[in-house]
Design a protein around this motif. Structure first.
Motif, PDB file in Angstrom:
ATOM      1  N   GLY A  52      -1.959  -3.766   6.733  1.00 18.91           N
ATOM      2  CA  GLY A  52      -0.669  -3.499   6.102  1.00 18.91           C
ATOM      3  C   GLY A  52      -0.642  -2.204   5.308  1.00 18.91           C
ATOM      4  N   CYS A  53      -1.279  -1.172   5.825  1.00 17.77           N
ATOM      5  CA  CYS A  53      -1.325   0.109   5.111  1.00 17.77           C
ATOM      6  C   CYS A  53      -0.072   0.872   5.505  1.00 17.77           C
ATOM      7  CB  CYS A  53      -2.591   0.863   5.498  1.00 17.77           C
ATOM      8  SG  CYS A  53      -2.840   2.337   4.529  1.00 17.77           S
ATOM      9  N   GLU A  54       1.021   0.612   4.789  1.00 16.77           N
ATOM     10  CA  GLU A  54       2.327   1.068   5.248  1.00 16.77           C
ATOM     11  C   GLU A  54       2.554   2.562   5.093  1.00 16.77           C
ATOM     12  OE1 GLU A  54       4.996  -1.651   3.360  1.00 16.77           O
ATOM     13  OE2 GLU A  54       4.484  -3.248   4.778  1.00 16.77           O
ATOM     14  N   ASP A  55       1.662   3.219   4.351  1.00 17.56           N
ATOM     15  CA  ASP A  55       1.832   4.656   4.171  1.00 17.56           C
ATOM     16  C   ASP A  55       1.459   5.467   5.406  1.00 17.56           C
ATOM     17  OD1 ASP A  55       2.695   4.165   1.683  1.00 17.56           O
ATOM     18  OD2 ASP A  55       0.786   4.617   0.682  1.00 17.56           O
ATOM     19  N   ILE A  56       0.723   4.851   6.319  1.00 23.60           N
ATOM     20  CA  ILE A  56       0.361   5.624   7.499  1.00 23.60           C
ATOM     21  C   ILE A  56       1.401   5.386   8.594  1.00 23.60           C
ATOM     22  CG2 ILE A  56      -2.101   5.500   6.923  1.00 23.60           C
ATOM     23  CD1 ILE A  56      -2.448   3.658   9.340  1.00 23.60           C
TER      24      ILE A  56
ATOM     25  N   THR B 182      -4.768  -1.396  10.075  1.00 23.90           N
ATOM     26  CA  THR B 182      -3.422  -1.599  10.618  1.00 23.90           C
ATOM     27  C   THR B 182      -2.377  -1.151   9.605  1.00 23.90           C
ATOM     28  OG1 THR B 182      -3.057  -3.854   9.784  1.00 23.90           O
ATOM     29  CG2 THR B 182      -4.178  -3.647  11.918  1.00 23.90           C
ATOM     30  N   SER B 183      -1.216  -0.748  10.137  1.00 22.90           N
ATOM     31  CA  SER B 183      -0.155  -0.290   9.247  1.00 22.90           C
ATOM     32  C   SER B 183       0.797  -1.425   8.883  1.00 22.90           C
ATOM     33  CB  SER B 183       0.620   0.850   9.907  1.00 22.90           C
ATOM     34  OG  SER B 183       1.175   0.421  11.128  1.00 22.90           O
ATOM     35  N   ARG B 184       0.712  -2.510   9.619  1.00 18.93           N
ATOM     36  CA  ARG B 184       1.560  -3.661   9.305  1.00 18.93           C
ATOM     37  C   ARG B 184       0.717  -4.910   9.152  1.00 18.93           C
ATOM     38  NH1 ARG B 184       5.766  -3.682  13.981  1.00 18.93           N
ATOM     39  NH2 ARG B 184       6.842  -1.696  13.655  1.00 18.93           N
ATOM     40  N   GLY B 185       1.342  -5.984   8.701  1.00 19.61           N
ATOM     41  CA  GLY B 185       0.646  -7.264   8.671  1.00 19.61           C
ATOM     42  C   GLY B 185      -0.104  -7.488   7.381  1.00 19.61           C
TER      43      GLY B 185
ATOM     44  N   LEU C 204      -1.935   9.983  17.317  1.00 16.28           N
ATOM     45  CA  LEU C 204      -2.219  10.475  15.970  1.00 16.28           C
ATOM     46  C   LEU C 204      -1.538   9.585  14.946  1.00 16.28           C
ATOM     47  CD1 LEU C 204       0.550  12.099  14.800  1.00 16.28           C
ATOM     48  CD2 LEU C 204      -0.158  13.692  16.549  1.00 16.28           C
ATOM     49  N   PHE C 205      -1.979   9.719  13.682  1.00 11.06           N
ATOM     50  CA  PHE C 205      -1.168   9.136  12.615  1.00 11.06           C
ATOM     51  C   PHE C 205      -0.989  10.152  11.503  1.00 11.06           C
ATOM     52  CE2 PHE C 205      -5.349   7.447  11.025  1.00 11.06           C
ATOM     53  CZ  PHE C 205      -5.273   7.759   9.670  1.00 11.06           C
ATOM     54  N   THR C 206       0.118  10.012  10.787  1.00 12.02           N
ATOM     55  CA  THR C 206       0.361  10.921   9.671  1.00 12.02           C
ATOM     56  C   THR C 206       0.383  10.089   8.395  1.00 12.02           C
ATOM     57  OG1 THR C 206       2.737  10.665   9.963  1.00 12.02           O
ATOM     58  CG2 THR C 206       1.718  12.592  10.983  1.00 12.02           C
TER      59      THR C 206
ATOM     60  N   ALA D  95      -4.837   6.804   1.693  1.00  8.62           N
ATOM     61  CA  ALA D  95      -3.864   5.745   1.424  1.00  8.62           C
ATOM     62  C   ALA D  95      -4.626   4.490   1.053  1.00  8.62           C
ATOM     63  CB  ALA D  95      -3.011   5.485   2.663  1.00  8.62           C
ATOM     64  N   THR D  96      -3.903   3.502   0.555  1.00  8.15           N
ATOM     65  CA  THR D  96      -4.536   2.221   0.249  1.00  8.15           C
ATOM     66  C   THR D  96      -3.713   1.100   0.849  1.00  8.15           C
ATOM     67  OG1 THR D  96      -5.401   3.128  -1.805  1.00  8.15           O
ATOM     68  CG2 THR D  96      -5.406   0.752  -1.609  1.00  8.15           C
ATOM     69  N   GLY D  97      -4.388   0.231   1.601  1.00  6.66           N
ATOM     70  CA  GLY D  97      -3.725  -0.934   2.190  1.00  6.66           C
ATOM     71  C   GLY D  97      -4.288  -2.206   1.598  1.00  6.66           C
ATOM     72  N   LEU D  98      -4.130  -3.298   2.301  1.00  7.20           N
ATOM     73  CA  LEU D  98      -4.632  -4.575   1.794  1.00  7.20           C
ATOM     74  C   LEU D  98      -6.122  -4.723   2.114  1.00  7.20           C
ATOM     75  CD1 LEU D  98      -1.726  -6.812   3.110  1.00  7.20           C
ATOM     76  CD2 LEU D  98      -2.100  -6.063   0.749  1.00  7.20           C
ATOM     77  N   PRO D  99      -6.905  -5.198   1.149  1.00  6.71           N
ATOM     78  CA  PRO D  99      -8.345  -5.371   1.388  1.00  6.71           C
ATOM     79  C   PRO D  99      -8.578  -6.654   2.181  1.00  6.71           C
ATOM     80  CG  PRO D  99      -7.803  -6.004  -0.853  1.00  6.71           C
ATOM     81  CD  PRO D  99      -6.510  -5.563  -0.210  1.00  6.71           C
ATOM     82  N   ALA D 100      -8.515  -6.573   3.509  1.00  7.46           N
ATOM     83  CA  ALA D 100      -8.426  -7.791   4.312  1.00  7.46           C
ATOM     84  C   ALA D 100      -9.766  -8.368   4.739  1.00  7.46           C
ATOM     85  CB  ALA D 100      -7.563  -7.528   5.539  1.00  7.46           C
ATOM     86  N   SER D 101     -10.786  -7.557   4.848  1.00  9.69           N
ATOM     87  CA  SER D 101     -12.108  -8.073   5.207  1.00  9.69           C
ATOM     88  C   SER D 101     -13.162  -7.127   4.639  1.00  9.69           C
ATOM     89  CB  SER D 101     -12.216  -8.193   6.735  1.00  9.69           C
ATOM     90  OG  SER D 101     -13.512  -8.609   7.101  1.00  9.69           O
ATOM     91  N   PRO D 102     -14.086  -7.660   3.826  1.00  9.55           N
ATOM     92  CA  PRO D 102     -14.957  -6.789   3.038  1.00  9.55           C
ATOM     93  C   PRO D 102     -15.964  -6.000   3.860  1.00  9.55           C
ATOM     94  CG  PRO D 102     -15.630  -9.065   2.832  1.00  9.55           C
ATOM     95  CD  PRO D 102     -14.358  -9.068   3.609  1.00  9.55           C
ATOM     96  N   GLY D 103     -16.483  -4.953   3.229  1.00  7.21           N
ATOM     97  CA  GLY D 103     -17.432  -4.071   3.892  1.00  7.21           C
ATOM     98  C   GLY D 103     -16.788  -2.716   4.121  1.00  7.21           C
ATOM     99  N   ALA D 104     -17.613  -1.686   4.273  1.00  9.97           N
ATOM    100  CA  ALA D 104     -17.083  -0.353   4.523  1.00  9.97           C
ATOM    101  C   ALA D 104     -17.513   0.092   5.911  1.00  9.97           C
ATOM    102  CB  ALA D 104     -17.593   0.618   3.467  1.00  9.97           C
ATOM    103  N   ALA D 105     -16.689   0.962   6.512  1.00  7.96           N
ATOM    104  CA  ALA D 105     -17.019   1.456   7.849  1.00  7.96           C
ATOM    105  C   ALA D 105     -16.573   2.893   7.958  1.00  7.96           C
ATOM    106  CB  ALA D 105     -16.324   0.619   8.909  1.00  7.96           C
TER     107      ALA D 105
END
Ligand code: ADP
Ligand code: MG
Ligand code: MG
Length: 897
Positions: A468-472, A445-448, A478-480, A391-401
């Motif tokens: 704000g990744c609302e697709d999850i 996060t799924s909201r915000g 668990l998450f779907t 899924a793709t959410g908002l890019p809120a803080s850079p860097g990968a983890a």
């Protein structure tokens, strides 16, 4: 007081931004530099503030000044405002002090009415153009002044073209424009019960008021909040005679950057449209042509544009973003400003400008926004191949983890502690979750939105975050997403720069220092006086930091070495011991581990100082949680009695007794730091022994070791005296003869206010002071950080009780005063006393400026912030010159001793 509220372009210059706004100041600067700028004038930001003070009304006084300025413009242009024979037309343009692209409103072609439009048609011999210009005015005016939404005008235009079967705006005839103008006027009347004004001065008055009012429109307000632009600043208004890019195929309009704003490459970059006006380029009504094309279509104009671009860049000594219009083959410049650019482009442009002799290295360094370095120095996903994007959410803080999924902060902390890498996944986070965010590699996060709690906190900590990744859909444990299920403990990865959520573990690559950045850093190093150390607890981080230019380790926390899987049980054994002998046995088992850790770090830092802090946290941190133990003991009591459960119960009960024993009401102020070393000297003895043994081994390998042993949490000089003696004894014992040859130092952290206040006494036993500004801030404010950030600090910041979070930006007035005092006092007894700051503040620009001004010797920060700190330290030197405090302190000693 100067009452002038209107300035002709010839009267201003680039230095007058506060008064004239950025656009006005630059129009003035260009006019005086002889560039082809259509004449005009600026109504000041003072006038805007006056407008608001008068309750949103333009006073007669100001408007009279504007009218006088129009008269002068009329003379210059040999035209007359509202005169049908040779009508003067103007644009009314907003222009704030800090650039706020597209946030406020502009009106073009003002001065047209039913009569002057005829005059314009005759004088240009182009009726189609004249009526096109008029309908644009009515549309913009209706929208900006009367608040009729743009879509209604667009719809009417669309129906008109449909009715006559036309594709493009340029196919619309004079007759058809007239028809549309009639419709536009009715639309305004219908929506607002007001007539489009025929009196050109009424047009002007309303337009200026509307621009002033647009300072407070919703998007402008939000933009200011995000970019921290003060609300009281106000906007200027520029009134400028029109030039026309819509006069035919020898006319046009466009935007160019003098260099490529995403790569920094030195070539003209931009777009243009033939036979178009103003906003057409950005509004997307037609697809613009790349600027290269202009070279073919209008070679002379292109050559002139190129020359002008170069001239503007030389003049402003920076990459420019330029608006231009071509009227019948003649070039006009309508705006220039320093162009916005990516972090990567910023580095390249700064270095190239130095190579081209436009800037000195110092000027280039001053230009660097340290936040850009922050963007460049994050980890990224190693390969783009075969990523399973969930899924793709908002890019809120850079860097990968990359890490294992956990759904609550406590689990994040627990797993993090046991050495697991975790990603905290949550609907949204609250201040209660801070410890989880801290322990996690990243947050999803799924909201915000971009300013939600998770986003703000993660950015502050420099952790990757996707919001704000609302697709999850998160359920318990668990998450779907898209029919797939991810459970607690499954691996995922997030990319906070693109917002992607990826299934599985991915390999991450460390940020690289580009050729340009390394050049800039070398210049910064030659300028700065402050040394940059790093906080590192293991050889890998040490090596990384060294690569990034760290000149030593300012803080090596030994407790982190106690948490490893093979060690924690030995540490617990040590804590549970009831007798000194038992404790010694456990400590002896720990010693080789510690020694090995130190050897690794000494090797990585060959030739550079390494500051090792002896054990600091309270011992209960190494034991299981009390509630958990109670639960376990209850379960065991009710379980079937076997040999095993009986033994286990015994063990749990013993742990529980110890945990109860160690329980403190306020651990932050309890038995920790040097207090541990004083009550259990054998712990510090073991650590000192490990250090000195490691020194011997490394020296045997030909490695140069510069160890600095640091005693934490000292508040009274006797504490330090005692611990110093302990370390010296061990040195004697382990090093023997070699002791004299080894340049070790013993110093202390200054983190208890009393230590700062009595610094002259403490300094007698210290070779260095390292300000532990996190604890010093906690104890000076009387805030426990977790409680403060979890409970009331957000409120304090929102209500502006505090302007910044004192745990991120050093509080100069309070904590800074203690530091300043301690440095002066310490140096008064020991002029060569080494001083520095370790902790988060060491990587913050403003705090680094303070450390420079206070004359500290170094700051120490996390490895990834070392490059940023090197630049900031050079900026401090350029801004403030060499620190005076240090010199004064030293002089004082010289004269009094
Ligand atoms: P923004 O700040 O949104 O860019 P501007 O005031 O720069 O608004 O103007 C919007 C558009 O109108 C720009 O393309 C600009 O070049 C054009 N424009 C502004 N004034 C004039 C003028 N006097 N003659 C021709 N075009 C103009
Ligand atoms: Mg503009
Ligand atoms: Mg501390």
């Amino acid at each position: 007081m100067n009452n002038q509220r209107v300035y002709h372009f010839q009267e201003g210059n680039a230095g007058m931004r506060e008064l004239l706004g950025g656009k006005g100041a630059n129009l003035a600067e260009m006019t005086n530099a002889g560039l082809p700028v259509p004449p005009g004038f600026t109504v000041t930001t003072d006038a805007c503030r006056e407008f608001y003070e008068k309750g949103g009304q333009l006073t007669d006084e100001i408007f009279n000044e504007i009218k006088q300025a129009v008269r002068l413009l009329e003379q210059k242009k040999r035209q007359e405002f509202g005169n049908p024979d040779r009508p003067l037309l103007v644009s009314v343009r907003s222009g704030s002090v800090n650039s706020m692209p597209g946030m406020m409103d502009t009106i073009l072609n003002l001065g047209l009415n039913d009569k002057t439009v005829q005059g314009l048609a005759q004088s240009t011999e182009n009726a189609k153009f004249a009526f096109d210009s008029y309908r644009r005015l009515i549309q913009m005016f209706g929208n900006v002044v009367f608040g009729v939404e743009g879509i209604y005008f667009e719809n009417l235009l669309h129906s008109l073209k449909e009715k006559y079967g036309l594709e493009q705006d340029r196919d619309v005839s004079e007759e058809q424009w007239r028809e549309l103008i009639g419709q536009y006027k009715s639309l305004i009347l219908e929506k607002t019960r007001r007539e489009f004004p025929q009196d050109v001065y009424v047009q002007l008055n309303l337009a200026v008021e509307a621009v002033f009012r647009s300072w407070n429109n919703q998007r402008a307000k939000v933009y200011r909040k995000v970019h921290q632009i003060p609300d009281h600043q106000g906007t200027a208004v520029n009134i400028q005679s029109m030039v026309f890019g819509n006069l035919g195929n020898d006319s046009g309009t466009g935007v160019v950057f003098t260099r490529n704003p995403s790569t920094g490459e030195k070539s003209l970059f931009g777009e243009y449209l033939i036979n178009a006006q103003g906003e057409d380029v950005v509004s997307g009504v037609r697809t613009p042509m790349p600027i290269r094309q202009l070279e073919m279509e209008m070679p002379e104009v292109y050559a002139q544009l190129l020359a002008t671009a170069q001239r503007l860049e030389q003049h402003y000594k920076d990459m420019q973003d330029i608006e231009f219009t071509v009227e019948k083959g003649r070039l006009f410049i309508l705006q220039t400003r320093n162009g916005k650019r990516t972090a990567q482009a910023a580095m390249k442009i700064a270095v190239d400008l130095v190579r081209e002799n436009v800037l000195t290295p110092g000027e280039a360094i001053r230009r660097i926004e340290v936040s850009h370095l922050d963007q460049l120095l994050h980890r990224a996903i190693d390969t783009e191949a075969a990523l399973e994007v969930l899924a793709t959410g908002l890019p809120a803080s850079p860097g990968a983890a990359t890490g294992q999924v956990v759904f609550d902060a406590d689990t994040a902390e627990e797993w993090g502690r046991s050495g697991k890498r975790v990603i905290l996944v949550s609907m949204e986070t609250t201040p209660e979750d801070i410890h989880g965010v801290l322990a996690a590699e990243g947050v999803l996060t799924s909201r915000g939105g971009m300013t939600s709690h998770a986003a703000v906190v993660a950015r502050g900590m420099g952790k990757p975050c996707v919001c704000g990744c609302e697709d999850i859909r998160i359920q318990s444990g668990l998450f779907t997403v898209d029919g797939q299920m991810i459970r607690e403990g499954d691996w995922i990865s997030i990319d906070g720069a693109s917002g992607r959520v990826i299934r599985g573990e991915v390999s991450l690559k460390d940020p690289e220092i580009s050729e340009e950045l390394s050049e800039l850093l070398a210049w910064a190093d030659s300028i700065r006086k402050l040394k940059i150390f790093t906080n590192a607890d293991n050889p890998e981080d040490s090596a990384k930091a060294r690569e990034f230019g760290a000149e030593g380790i300012g803080l090596c926390r030994t407790e982190h070495m106690f948490f490893g899987a093979d060690r924690l049980s030995v540490v617990q054994e040590m804590i549970l011991s009831d007798t000194l002998d038992e404790r010694r046995i456990a400590l002896n088992k720990l010693l080789p581990f510690q020694q090995g850790d130190f050897e690794g770090i000494f090797r990585a830092m060959n030739g550079l100082p390494v500051t090792i802090r002896l054990l600091d946290p309270p011992l209960h941190e190494f034991l299981p949680d009390m509630e958990e133990l109670i639960q376990q003991s209850v379960e065991l009591k009710y379980a079937q009695k076997t040999e095993e459960t009986v033994k286990e119960l015994e063990r749990v009960e013993q742990l529980l007794r110890k945990v109860r024993n160690l329980h403190e009401f306020n651990p932050m102020l309890g038995q920790r730091g040097c207090r541990l070393g004083i009550l259990f000297p054998e712990i510090y003895e073991m650590q000192a022994e490990a250090i000195f043994r490691a020194i011997l081994t490394c020296r045997g390998e030909g490695i140069e070791v510069l160890p600095e042993i640091m005693i934490p949490l000292v508040g009274h000089e006797k504490e330090l005296k005692l611990m110093r003696e302990l370390v010296e004894r061990k040195a004697e014992e382990v090093l023997g003869e070699e002791k004299e040859a080894i340049p070790y130092k013993i110093g202390t952290m200054i983190e208890v206010p009393r230590a700062a206040l009595t610094a002259s006494k403490i300094a007698q036993h210290a070779d260095f002071f390292s300000f532990g500004t996190n604890d010093l801030t906690q104890m000076t404010f009387g805030y426990s950080r977790d409680d403060a950030e979890g409970k009331f600090l957000t409120h304090y910041l929102e209500d502006e009780l505090l302007s910044t979070n004192p745990f991120q930006v050093l509080d100069e007035d309070g904590v800074g005063m203690l530091i300043d005092w301690a440095v002066k006092q310490g140096r008064s007894v020991k002029p060569e006393l080494k001083t520095g700051v370790c902790g988060e503040h060491g990587g913050d620009k403003q705090s680094i400026f303070f450390c420079h001004k206070t004359g500290l010797d170094y700051v120490s920060c996390s490895p990834y912030r070392v490059p940023l700190a090197r630049i900031a330290a050079a900026q401090a030197q350029l801004e403030f010159g060499s620190a005076s405090t240090a010199a004064n302190g030293r002089n004082k000693v010289a004269t009094t001793s």
